[in-house]
Scaffold this motif. Structure first.
Motif, PDB file in Angstrom:
ATOM      1  N   GLU A  38      40.623  28.621  27.211  1.00 33.00           N
ATOM      2  CA  GLU A  38      39.580  28.388  26.226  1.00 33.00           C
ATOM      3  C   GLU A  38      38.931  27.030  26.479  1.00 33.00           C
ATOM      4  O   GLU A  38      39.494  26.173  27.150  1.00 33.00           O
ATOM      5  CB  GLU A  38      40.183  28.448  24.810  1.00 33.00           C
ATOM      6  CG  GLU A  38      40.733  29.823  24.474  1.00 33.00           C
ATOM      7  CD  GLU A  38      42.051  29.813  23.717  1.00 33.00           C
ATOM      8  OE1 GLU A  38      42.345  30.791  23.027  1.00 33.00           O
ATOM      9  OE2 GLU A  38      42.805  28.821  23.854  1.00 33.00           O
ATOM     10  N   ASN A  39      37.742  26.840  25.927  1.00 29.64           N
ATOM     11  CA  ASN A  39      37.005  25.593  26.132  1.00 29.64           C
ATOM     12  C   ASN A  39      37.559  24.515  25.195  1.00 29.64           C
ATOM     13  O   ASN A  39      37.447  24.653  23.969  1.00 29.64           O
ATOM     14  CB  ASN A  39      35.517  25.823  25.847  1.00 29.64           C
ATOM     15  CG  ASN A  39      34.662  24.630  26.251  1.00 29.64           C
ATOM     16  OD1 ASN A  39      35.147  23.502  26.371  1.00 29.64           O
ATOM     17  ND2 ASN A  39      33.383  24.860  26.451  1.00 29.64           N
ATOM     18  N   TYR A  41      36.403  21.784  24.432  1.00 33.41           N
ATOM     19  CA  TYR A  41      35.340  21.075  23.725  1.00 33.41           C
ATOM     20  C   TYR A  41      34.682  21.956  22.661  1.00 33.41           C
ATOM     21  O   TYR A  41      33.701  21.563  22.036  1.00 33.41           O
ATOM     22  CB  TYR A  41      34.291  20.583  24.733  1.00 33.41           C
ATOM     23  CG  TYR A  41      34.915  19.820  25.878  1.00 33.41           C
ATOM     24  CD1 TYR A  41      35.461  18.554  25.690  1.00 33.41           C
ATOM     25  CD2 TYR A  41      35.034  20.405  27.144  1.00 33.41           C
ATOM     26  CE1 TYR A  41      36.077  17.871  26.735  1.00 33.41           C
ATOM     27  CE2 TYR A  41      35.644  19.725  28.195  1.00 33.41           C
ATOM     28  CZ  TYR A  41      36.165  18.465  27.982  1.00 33.41           C
ATOM     29  OH  TYR A  41      36.783  17.792  29.008  1.00 33.41           O
ATOM     30  N   GLY A  42      35.232  23.156  22.468  1.00 28.74           N
ATOM     31  CA  GLY A  42      34.711  24.041  21.443  1.00 28.74           C
ATOM     32  C   GLY A  42      33.371  24.628  21.821  1.00 28.74           C
ATOM     33  O   GLY A  42      33.105  24.923  22.982  1.00 28.74           O
ATOM     34  N   CYS A  43      32.507  24.793  20.835  1.00 28.53           N
ATOM     35  CA  CYS A  43      31.165  25.313  21.081  1.00 28.53           C
ATOM     36  C   CYS A  43      30.137  24.217  20.812  1.00 28.53           C
ATOM     37  O   CYS A  43      30.480  23.137  20.340  1.00 28.53           O
ATOM     38  CB  CYS A  43      30.891  26.529  20.200  1.00 28.53           C
ATOM     39  SG  CYS A  43      30.977  26.210  18.418  1.00 28.53           S
ATOM     40  N   GLY A 226      32.542  28.678  24.545  1.00 27.89           N
ATOM     41  CA  GLY A 226      33.486  28.354  23.475  1.00 27.89           C
ATOM     42  C   GLY A 226      33.425  29.296  22.286  1.00 27.89           C
ATOM     43  O   GLY A 226      33.674  28.886  21.149  1.00 27.89           O
ATOM     44  N   CYS A 275      30.038  20.400  29.595  1.00 25.38           N
ATOM     45  CA  CYS A 275      31.371  20.994  29.730  1.00 25.38           C
ATOM     46  C   CYS A 275      31.721  21.197  31.199  1.00 25.38           C
ATOM     47  O   CYS A 275      32.859  20.967  31.613  1.00 25.38           O
ATOM     48  CB  CYS A 275      31.443  22.326  28.987  1.00 25.38           C
ATOM     49  SG  CYS A 275      31.395  22.183  27.194  1.00 25.38           S
TER      50      CYS A 275
END
Length: 367
Positions: A38-39, A41-43, A226, A275
């Motif tokens: 998963e990322n 840094y979120g979305c 994300g 990212c």
């Protein structure tokens, strides 16, 4: 009950332990999940803002054509609207392809090890599975693929970059391979991690579609964007291929919130670029660490690495788990002696590498 015989020997997917479960088990204050790519840094911030104000009519079915997202995505890709198929994650598209093309009278070719859902779905369909072992460096054996196909081959699966090794097939080698595959065989290029690719000379595979109408690309909003919890994936292919797959697709297979959020995410390319760069920096740190420790690390163009461990994969995973890091054991991926680690933030990477040092200490080796 008269279950399909193909289900014999198949085990249901077992997800890894959650952050909450590990926190309770070991009494930890901080747990970092580095097992599902998963990322970290979120979305995009703009996506988070739109979530708070999203006007969704909850009693109305989703747009079954995904009109707004389709229009924006196809403009970005430079393809016709009829060239795109949306799925509940790319996992559903894999199932759609399998349902449309594979049966007891067909065979399908894939690498090993690779993303397990190709084989999983093919087994349920009763198709013969022909696995071609990766080369020692983790690359696909494309010559082996060509030798494995015959008149009953219906689908070829290529995960590029490959999961779990992270390798990217050089564009010239991939194009030469596609030119040798019979046009009646569908070639699936699963590109879930394509946004992370930084390799020089990489050619966007969308450019292959006009030359090779038997090629279909799978991409997703779950990784770099994300948005894994919203389950939005998509396929790009020749309109005739997409039209037949649409006959198998369930109506309203994407929810309204997922479609709206994915559409918003396409507006923030600066976030994706950030990212990509941050991921590349931390990926280089893993490479440097592995070289320093004389551990094998597969060349990766993704947001994860497959790294050798100085002991058993399950044992190494458990020791890291006790320190608050959830990783994927290579024993479950067909790569014993390795673990797959999602590349986290700079802080997460620093803490993880420090934790990894303890594996050496437990083996009596110098850190």
């Amino acid at each position: 009950m008269n279950w399909k015989k193909a289900l014999d020997g198949i085990t249901p997917y077992k997800p890894g332990r959650s952050i909450e479960e590990v926190t309770r088990m070991y009494g930890l204050k901080e747990v970092v999940k580095l097992a599902s790519n998963e990322n970290p840094y979120g979305c995009a911030p703009s996506v988070k803002e739109s979530l708070a104000s999203a006007a969704i009519q909850h009693e109305i079915y989703p747009d079954g054509y995904a009109s707004a997202l389709r229009s924006k995505l196809t403009q970005k890709l430079g393809v016709d609207e009829e060239a795109v198929l949306f799925g509940n994650g790319s996992d559903e598209i894999i199932m759609i392809i399998t349902r449309a093309l594979l049966g007891t009278d067909t065979n399908t070719v894939m690498a090993t090890p690779t993303f397990p859902q190709y084989a999983h779905n093919a087994k349920i369909a009763g198709a013969e599975i022909r696995e071609v072992t990766l080369k020692d460096n983790g690359q696909h054996d494309l010559e082996g693929f060509l030798k494995a196909i015959d008149s009953e081959t219906a689908v070829i699966w290529i995960c590029n970059p490959n999961n779990p090794t992270g390798n990217l097939i050089p564009s010239d080698a991939l194009e030469a391979f596609l030119g040798q595959v019979p046009p009646n065989i569908l070639v699936v290029l699963d590109e879930a991690y394509i946004e992370y690719v930084m390799a020089p000379g990489y050619i966007d595979s969308v450019t292959y579609l006009e030359q090779f109408p038997n090629v279909i690309l799978l991409r997703t909003f779950s990784k770099a964007y994300g948005l894994a919890s919203y389950r939005v994936g998509y396929a790009i292919g020749h309109p005739a291929v997409i039209s037949n797959l649409n006959k198998v697709r369930n109506p309203f297979n994407n929810n309204s919130i997922g479609l709206a959020i994915a559409e918003k995410a396409l507006d923030d390319e600066a976030f994706i670029e950030q990212c990509r760069k941050l991921n590349h920096e931390q990926r280089k740190r893993f490479k440097h660490y592995a070289d320093e420790k004389k551990l094998h690390l597969f060349d990766s163009e993704t947001n994860f690495v497959l790294i050798e461990v100085p002991n058993d994969s399950d044992d190494a995973s458990e020791k890291l788990l006790q320190q608050g890091f959830i990783v994927r054991s290579g024993n479950a991926l067909g790569t014993p002696g390795y673990i797959r680690v999602t590349i986290g933030s700079e802080e997460q990477t620093s803490k993880f590498l420090k934790a990894f040092d303890t594996l050496w200490q437990s083996e009596g080796s110098p850190v």
